[in-house]
Write a protein that holds these residues in place. Structure first.
Motif, PDB file in Angstrom:
ATOM      1  N   GLN A   8       0.835  -1.199   0.000  1.00 23.51           N
ATOM      2  CA  GLN A   8       0.000   0.000   0.000  1.00 23.51           C
ATOM      3  C   GLN A   8       0.866   1.244   0.000  1.00 23.51           C
ATOM      4  OE1 GLN A   8      -2.424  -0.759   3.538  1.00 23.51           O
ATOM      5  NE2 GLN A   8      -4.122  -1.303   2.200  1.00 23.51           N
ATOM      6  N   VAL A   9       0.356   2.267  -0.674  1.00 28.78           N
ATOM      7  CA  VAL A   9       1.022   3.567  -0.662  1.00 28.78           C
ATOM      8  C   VAL A   9      -0.002   4.630  -0.300  1.00 28.78           C
ATOM      9  CG1 VAL A   9       2.875   3.020  -2.285  1.00 28.78           C
ATOM     10  CG2 VAL A   9       0.718   3.853  -3.157  1.00 28.78           C
ATOM     11  N   LEU A  10       0.460   5.606   0.440  1.00 34.48           N
ATOM     12  CA  LEU A  10      -0.357   6.766   0.787  1.00 34.48           C
ATOM     13  C   LEU A  10       0.005   7.857  -0.195  1.00 34.48           C
ATOM     14  CD1 LEU A  10      -2.276   8.305   2.706  1.00 34.48           C
ATOM     15  CD2 LEU A  10      -0.267   8.858   4.087  1.00 34.48           C
ATOM     16  N   VAL A  11      -0.985   8.381  -0.890  1.00 33.42           N
ATOM     17  CA  VAL A  11      -0.724   9.397  -1.907  1.00 33.42           C
ATOM     18  C   VAL A  11      -1.253  10.752  -1.477  1.00 33.42           C
ATOM     19  CG1 VAL A  11      -0.762   7.718  -3.782  1.00 33.42           C
ATOM     20  CG2 VAL A  11      -2.862   8.902  -3.180  1.00 33.42           C
ATOM     21  N   GLY A  12      -0.641  11.783  -2.028  1.00 30.73           N
ATOM     22  CA  GLY A  12      -1.124  13.137  -1.808  1.00 30.73           C
ATOM     23  C   GLY A  12      -0.960  13.631  -0.400  1.00 30.73           C
ATOM     24  N   THR A  13       0.071  13.176   0.294  1.00 33.28           N
ATOM     25  CA  THR A  13       0.283  13.672   1.650  1.00 33.28           C
ATOM     26  C   THR A  13       0.684  15.133   1.582  1.00 33.28           C
ATOM     27  OG1 THR A  13       2.558  12.914   1.610  1.00 33.28           O
ATOM     28  CG2 THR A  13       0.943  11.439   2.575  1.00 33.28           C
ATOM     29  N   GLN A  14       0.008  15.912   2.356  1.00 26.66           N
ATOM     30  CA  GLN A  14       0.276  17.342   2.411  1.00 26.66           C
ATOM     31  C   GLN A  14       0.356  17.759   3.865  1.00 26.66           C
ATOM     32  OE1 GLN A  14      -3.134  18.899   0.433  1.00 26.66           O
ATOM     33  NE2 GLN A  14      -2.537  18.119  -1.563  1.00 26.66           N
ATOM     34  N   GLN A  15       1.026  18.870   4.092  1.00 23.02           N
ATOM     35  CA  GLN A  15       1.079  19.374   5.453  1.00 23.02           C
ATOM     36  C   GLN A  15      -0.315  19.841   5.859  1.00 23.02           C
ATOM     37  OE1 GLN A  15       4.008  22.454   5.575  1.00 23.02           O
ATOM     38  NE2 GLN A  15       5.710  21.021   5.454  1.00 23.02           N
ATOM     39  N   VAL A  16      -0.679  19.540   7.078  1.00 24.01           N
ATOM     40  CA  VAL A  16      -1.982  19.951   7.574  1.00 24.01           C
ATOM     41  C   VAL A  16      -1.937  21.439   7.890  1.00 24.01           C
ATOM     42  CG1 VAL A  16      -3.697  19.622   9.381  1.00 24.01           C
ATOM     43  CG2 VAL A  16      -2.422  17.661   8.513  1.00 24.01           C
ATOM     44  N   LYS A  17      -2.871  22.173   7.299  1.00 24.67           N
ATOM     45  CA  LYS A  17      -2.947  23.613   7.547  1.00 24.67           C
ATOM     46  C   LYS A  17      -4.240  23.892   8.294  1.00 24.67           C
ATOM     47  CE  LYS A  17      -0.616  24.588   3.216  1.00 24.67           C
ATOM     48  NZ  LYS A  17      -0.765  25.121   1.874  1.00 24.67           N
ATOM     49  N   ILE A  18      -4.132  24.618   9.356  1.00 23.46           N
ATOM     50  CA  ILE A  18      -5.332  24.987  10.098  1.00 23.46           C
ATOM     51  C   ILE A  18      -5.847  26.275   9.487  1.00 23.46           C
ATOM     52  CG2 ILE A  18      -6.249  25.647  12.330  1.00 23.46           C
ATOM     53  CD1 ILE A  18      -4.077  23.897  13.580  1.00 23.46           C
ATOM     54  N   GLY A  19      -7.052  26.231   9.003  1.00 21.23           N
ATOM     55  CA  GLY A  19      -7.623  27.394   8.344  1.00 21.23           C
ATOM     56  C   GLY A  19      -9.132  27.317   8.404  1.00 21.23           C
ATOM     57  N   ASP A  32     -10.648  12.513  -4.846  1.00 21.06           N
ATOM     58  CA  ASP A  32     -11.012  11.455  -5.783  1.00 21.06           C
ATOM     59  C   ASP A  32     -10.216  11.581  -7.077  1.00 21.06           C
ATOM     60  OD1 ASP A  32     -12.794  10.444  -3.964  1.00 21.06           O
ATOM     61  OD2 ASP A  32     -14.562  11.358  -4.887  1.00 21.06           O
ATOM     62  N   GLU A  33     -10.154  12.804  -7.600  1.00 17.14           N
ATOM     63  CA  GLU A  33      -9.409  13.022  -8.837  1.00 17.14           C
ATOM     64  C   GLU A  33      -7.920  12.797  -8.618  1.00 17.14           C
ATOM     65  OE1 GLU A  33     -11.566  15.328  -7.633  1.00 17.14           O
ATOM     66  OE2 GLU A  33     -13.212  15.219  -9.079  1.00 17.14           O
ATOM     67  N   MET A  34      -7.405  13.247  -7.490  1.00 16.65           N
ATOM     68  CA  MET A  34      -5.989  13.090  -7.186  1.00 16.65           C
ATOM     69  C   MET A  34      -5.628  11.612  -7.048  1.00 16.65           C
ATOM     70  SD  MET A  34      -3.681  12.554  -4.402  1.00 16.65           S
ATOM     71  CE  MET A  34      -4.777  12.826  -3.052  1.00 16.65           C
ATOM     72  N   VAL A  35      -6.457  10.853  -6.353  1.00 12.44           N
ATOM     73  CA  VAL A  35      -6.198   9.423  -6.181  1.00 12.44           C
ATOM     74  C   VAL A  35      -6.280   8.715  -7.532  1.00 12.44           C
ATOM     75  CG1 VAL A  35      -7.080   7.283  -5.162  1.00 12.44           C
ATOM     76  CG2 VAL A  35      -6.875   9.328  -3.749  1.00 12.44           C
ATOM     77  N   ALA A  36      -7.259   9.073  -8.351  1.00 14.97           N
ATOM     78  CA  ALA A  36      -7.381   8.465  -9.682  1.00 14.97           C
ATOM     79  C   ALA A  36      -6.149   8.781 -10.535  1.00 14.97           C
ATOM     80  CB  ALA A  36      -8.647   8.954 -10.371  1.00 14.97           C
ATOM     81  N   THR A  37      -5.649   9.994 -10.419  1.00 12.94           N
ATOM     82  CA  THR A  37      -4.435  10.371 -11.159  1.00 12.94           C
ATOM     83  C   THR A  37      -3.247   9.547 -10.702  1.00 12.94           C
ATOM     84  OG1 THR A  37      -5.250  12.626 -11.451  1.00 12.94           O
ATOM     85  CG2 THR A  37      -2.870  12.290 -11.683  1.00 12.94           C
ATOM     86  N   GLU A  38      -3.089   9.394  -9.403  1.00 19.09           N
ATOM     87  CA  GLU A  38      -1.965   8.621  -8.872  1.00 19.09           C
ATOM     88  C   GLU A  38      -2.079   7.147  -9.262  1.00 19.09           C
ATOM     89  OE1 GLU A  38       0.691  10.259  -7.501  1.00 19.09           O
ATOM     90  OE2 GLU A  38      -0.527  11.995  -8.017  1.00 19.09           O
ATOM     91  N   ALA A 147       5.519  -0.330  -5.791  1.00 14.84           N
ATOM     92  CA  ALA A 147       5.365   0.746  -4.798  1.00 14.84           C
ATOM     93  C   ALA A 147       6.638   1.592  -4.718  1.00 14.84           C
ATOM     94  CB  ALA A 147       5.020   0.161  -3.426  1.00 14.84           C
ATOM     95  N   ASP A 148       7.787   0.936  -4.669  1.00 15.66           N
ATOM     96  CA  ASP A 148       9.057   1.669  -4.621  1.00 15.66           C
ATOM     97  C   ASP A 148       9.267   2.507  -5.869  1.00 15.66           C
ATOM     98  OD1 ASP A 148       9.660   0.605  -2.151  1.00 15.66           O
ATOM     99  OD2 ASP A 148      11.001  -0.949  -2.937  1.00 15.66           O
ATOM    100  N   SER A 149       8.976   1.936  -7.030  1.00 18.49           N
ATOM    101  CA  SER A 149       9.153   2.669  -8.298  1.00 18.49           C
ATOM    102  C   SER A 149       8.245   3.892  -8.351  1.00 18.49           C
ATOM    103  CB  SER A 149       8.873   1.758  -9.490  1.00 18.49           C
ATOM    104  OG  SER A 149       9.814   0.723  -9.551  1.00 18.49           O
ATOM    105  N   TYR A 150       7.026   3.741  -7.858  1.00 17.39           N
ATOM    106  CA  TYR A 150       6.092   4.872  -7.813  1.00 17.39           C
ATOM    107  C   TYR A 150       6.644   5.981  -6.914  1.00 17.39           C
ATOM    108  CZ  TYR A 150       2.292   7.709  -6.055  1.00 17.39           C
ATOM    109  OH  TYR A 150       1.534   8.783  -5.645  1.00 17.39           O
TER     110      TYR A 150
END
Length: 194
Positions: A8-19, A32-38, A147-150
């Motif tokens: 398994q890979v976790l995609v699109g990890t971003q820093q959490v911003k409080i806003g 959804d679109e980001m996961v589909a792209t990955e 997973a490593d190649s990705y």
């Protein structure tokens, strides 16, 4: 028997911003679109080819049809001498040519991709990479190598983007320095004139 291994890979990890709550919700809509792209990137032939080359799957008869043993009918015809000798010669040459010839990477990658499955539960940014093989070790190695190649591919893309941004910033900084120098020279000329 067929064996399936997963990673398994976790995609699109971003820093959490409080806003604002609206910003948080708008970020969730794009997942959804980001996961589909990955998933598309993981499924790419580039990742498949890197995996095939790294694990030498082009030398594995499971993936390379030219390395597979002749079928029962071909072996029977060869052993029983049912066909005329010149036909047998052509049959044997054809088998030797396909085994000795260059390995057709397109077919190998197609066979590879037939066994690769990617899934997302729709609730998270975790993508499950599963691979099915006749060999349990191969199944595990492929799932992990994909997973490593990705991950390496994404890091390379980020590095290239950073490199391009640094080049652009260096060029822009040089231009701004020149503009500042011209402005300072004009100010100095004005002071000297007045």
């Amino acid at each position: 028997p067929e064996y399936t291994a997963s990673s398994q890979v976790l995609v699109g990890t971003q820093q959490v911003k409080i806003g604002k709550v609206e910003e948080l919700l708008s970020d969730l809509k794009g997942n959804d679109e980001m996961v589909a792209t990955e998933i598309g990137i993981i499924r790419s032939r580039k990742i498949a080819e890197k995996t095939v080359e790294k694990l030498n799957l082009d030398n594995d008869p499971e993936f390379n049809p030219s390395l597979q043993q002749p079928g029962l009918l071909t072996r029977l015809l060869l052993e029983q001498h049912i066909l005329p000798q010149q036909w047998l010669g052509a049959l044997v040459e054809e088998s030797a040519d396909s085994a000795a010839g260059d390995r057709d990477m397109t077919k190998i990658i197609d066979n590879f991709e037939d066994n690769l499955k990617l899934a997302n539960d729709g609730k998270s940014r975790i993508i499950t990479i599963s691979f099915q093989s006749k060999n349990p070790v191969t199944a595990a190695q492929v799932a992990n190598t994909v997973a490593d190649s990705y991950i390496v591919e994404r890091l390379d893309a980020k590095f290239d983007a950073t490199k391009r941004a640094n080049i652009w910033l260096a060029d822009r900084l040089s231009t701004l320095r020149q503009e500042v120098q011209v402005s300072e020279d004009a100010v100095e000329k004005y002071r000297n004139a007045n």
